[in-house]
Design an enzyme around this catalytic site. Structure first.
Site, PDB file in Angstrom:
ATOM      1  N   TYR A  69       0.812  -1.215   0.000  1.00 54.72           N
ATOM      2  CA  TYR A  69       0.000   0.000   0.000  1.00 54.72           C
ATOM      3  C   TYR A  69       0.847   1.268   0.000  1.00 54.72           C
ATOM      4  O   TYR A  69       0.433   2.293  -0.563  1.00 54.72           O
ATOM      5  CB  TYR A  69      -0.972  -0.009   1.181  1.00 54.72           C
ATOM      6  CG  TYR A  69      -2.132  -0.943   0.959  1.00 54.72           C
ATOM      7  CD1 TYR A  69      -3.147  -0.619   0.070  1.00 54.72           C
ATOM      8  CD2 TYR A  69      -2.203  -2.172   1.626  1.00 54.72           C
ATOM      9  CE1 TYR A  69      -4.209  -1.488  -0.152  1.00 54.72           C
ATOM     10  CE2 TYR A  69      -3.263  -3.041   1.408  1.00 54.72           C
ATOM     11  CZ  TYR A  69      -4.255  -2.698   0.513  1.00 54.72           C
ATOM     12  OH  TYR A  69      -5.308  -3.564   0.280  1.00 54.72           O
ATOM     13  N   GLY A  83     -12.374  -7.909  -3.882  1.00 54.74           N
ATOM     14  CA  GLY A  83     -13.685  -8.138  -3.296  1.00 54.74           C
ATOM     15  C   GLY A  83     -14.071  -9.594  -3.394  1.00 54.74           C
ATOM     16  O   GLY A  83     -13.440 -10.375  -4.110  1.00 54.74           O
ATOM     17  N   SER A 153     -22.684  -1.491 -21.753  1.00 50.34           N
ATOM     18  CA  SER A 153     -22.854  -0.762 -23.011  1.00 50.34           C
ATOM     19  C   SER A 153     -22.098  -1.439 -24.143  1.00 50.34           C
ATOM     20  O   SER A 153     -22.580  -1.480 -25.287  1.00 50.34           O
ATOM     21  CB  SER A 153     -22.389   0.689 -22.842  1.00 50.34           C
ATOM     22  OG  SER A 153     -23.200   1.375 -21.904  1.00 50.34           O
ATOM     23  N   ALA A 154     -20.925  -1.983 -23.842  1.00 51.41           N
ATOM     24  CA  ALA A 154     -20.171  -2.721 -24.861  1.00 51.41           C
ATOM     25  C   ALA A 154     -20.927  -3.975 -25.288  1.00 51.41           C
ATOM     26  O   ALA A 154     -20.985  -4.306 -26.488  1.00 51.41           O
ATOM     27  CB  ALA A 154     -18.790  -3.089 -24.323  1.00 51.41           C
ATOM     28  N   HIS A 179     -25.176  -0.856 -12.624  1.00 50.09           N
ATOM     29  CA  HIS A 179     -24.541  -2.013 -13.272  1.00 50.09           C
ATOM     30  C   HIS A 179     -25.139  -3.242 -12.599  1.00 50.09           C
ATOM     31  O   HIS A 179     -24.620  -3.761 -11.621  1.00 50.09           O
ATOM     32  CB  HIS A 179     -23.028  -1.962 -13.084  1.00 50.09           C
ATOM     33  CG  HIS A 179     -22.321  -3.210 -13.543  1.00 50.09           C
ATOM     34  ND1 HIS A 179     -22.440  -3.718 -14.811  1.00 50.09           N
ATOM     35  CD2 HIS A 179     -21.483  -4.053 -12.886  1.00 50.09           C
ATOM     36  CE1 HIS A 179     -21.718  -4.819 -14.923  1.00 50.09           C
ATOM     37  NE2 HIS A 179     -21.122  -5.040 -13.753  1.00 50.09           N
TER      38      HIS A 179
END
EC number: 1.1.1.27
Length: 327
Positions: A69, A83, A153-154, A179
């Site tokens: 970090y 995550g 969108s892609a 999303h």
């Protein structure tokens, strides 16, 4: 970061399937001159850094290493993919609480390093974790960005292109909102090479109205389909993140669909991050691009935002998250 800086440094936090695919995309697309990778599994990160460095003779010079970090202090961009992964049958919103804890710990350590760059968030649920990154960091809203509906969108453009038989790069169409399950297609402004989609379809008869409904459902549910087949999605989002990274590091002022802070761009949509097009460059979000939505689309935007706001308000009513908020 300044637009004239020559040595561009990216720190990636999270070396799972998405993170490692993103790192590979940076290498193969010659993006940035330095890439540090942070993960709790340090040995795996060291292995990835070594493996990626073996591709440099085919691409361009780049410093790649397992980072800590403290290495964030002079980075231009920190990309958060860390995550808990989405499991089969689990929605992105089911991930909220466990990933908020991870996000709080990660963001706190990054800010403590002296980091002054831009956050790009991709961990799910991305709109909520982009909001929490903004809250936990105390950063200006322009310097905290989520991948938002860039991949959606892609997928939308690719699906339309395949249906009507043109290159996806000639299709201009957006998915907006969360999303996730409450996202929606902006049909009113979709076009093919400047020709409105409905005008194109009238002239060419490529697909009927039910076909468009089915196409959107396949786009919205694409992640579930992929997760059921192979366990996770990572290639598409990795390339989307690489595209956003390039727009930031090269100060492109590109218009991309991102998770952007809302403060009244759309009636009834405030104090949340949600997917909409925005101009992005070296200093983050230059400004949102507010597509004029029709009444039905605006209602969908409001419903999507309300769903996110309900979850955000519930999460930040808990002391462990509220006490860490700086914004």
């Amino acid at each position: 970061m300044t637009a004239t800086k020559q040595h561009k440094k990216v720190i990636l936090v999270g070396d799972g399937a998405v993170g490692s695919s993103y790192a590979f995309a940076l290498v193969t697309q010659n993006i940035a001159q330095e890439l540090g990778i942070i993960d709790i599994f340090k040995e795996k990160t060291q292995g990835d850094a070594e493996d990626l460095s073996h591709a440099l003779a085919f691409t361009s010079p780049k410093k790649i290493y397992a980072a800590d970090y403290a290495d964030c202090h002079d980075a231009d961009l920190v990309v958060l993919t860390a995550g808990a992964p989405q499991k089969p049958g689990e929605t992105r919103l089911d991930l909220v609480e466990k990933n908020l804890r991870i996000n709080k710990e990660v963001v706190t350590q990054i800010v403590a390093s002296g980091f002054k760059g831009i956050f790009l968030v991709a961990a799910n649920p991305v709109d909520i974790l982009t909001y929490s990154t903004w809250k936990f960091s105390g950063f200006p809203k322009e310097r905290v960005i989520g991948s938002g509906t860039s991949l959606d969108s892609a997928r939308f453009r690719q699906a339309l292109a395949a249906k009507i038989g043109v290159d996806a790069r000639s299709v201009h169409a957006y998915i907006m909102g969360e999303h996730g399950d409450s996202e929606f297609a902006v049909w009113s402004h979709a076009n093919v090479a400047g020709v409105g989609l409905y005008d194109w379809l009238q002239a060419n008869r490529d697909v009927d109205e039910q076909g468009l409904v089915d196409l959107f459902i396949s786009v919205r549910d694409a992640a579930y389909s992929i997760i059921n087949k192979k366990g996770a999605t990572f290639y598409g989002i990795a390339v989307a993140l690489a595209r956003i990274t390039k727009a930031i590091l090269d100060d492109e002022n590109a218009v991309l669909p991102l998770s952007v802070f809302q403060e009244g761009q759309y009636e009834g949509v405030e104090d949340c991050y949600i997917g909409q097009p925005a101009i992005v460059g070296a200093y983050g979000i230059v400004r949102p691009v507010n597509i004029p939505l029709n009444d039905a689309e605006l209602q969908k935007m409001q419903a999507s935002a309300n769903q996110l706001k309900t979850i955000i308000d519930e999460a930040f009513s808990k002391e462990e998250f509220a006490s860490a908020a700086k914004n």
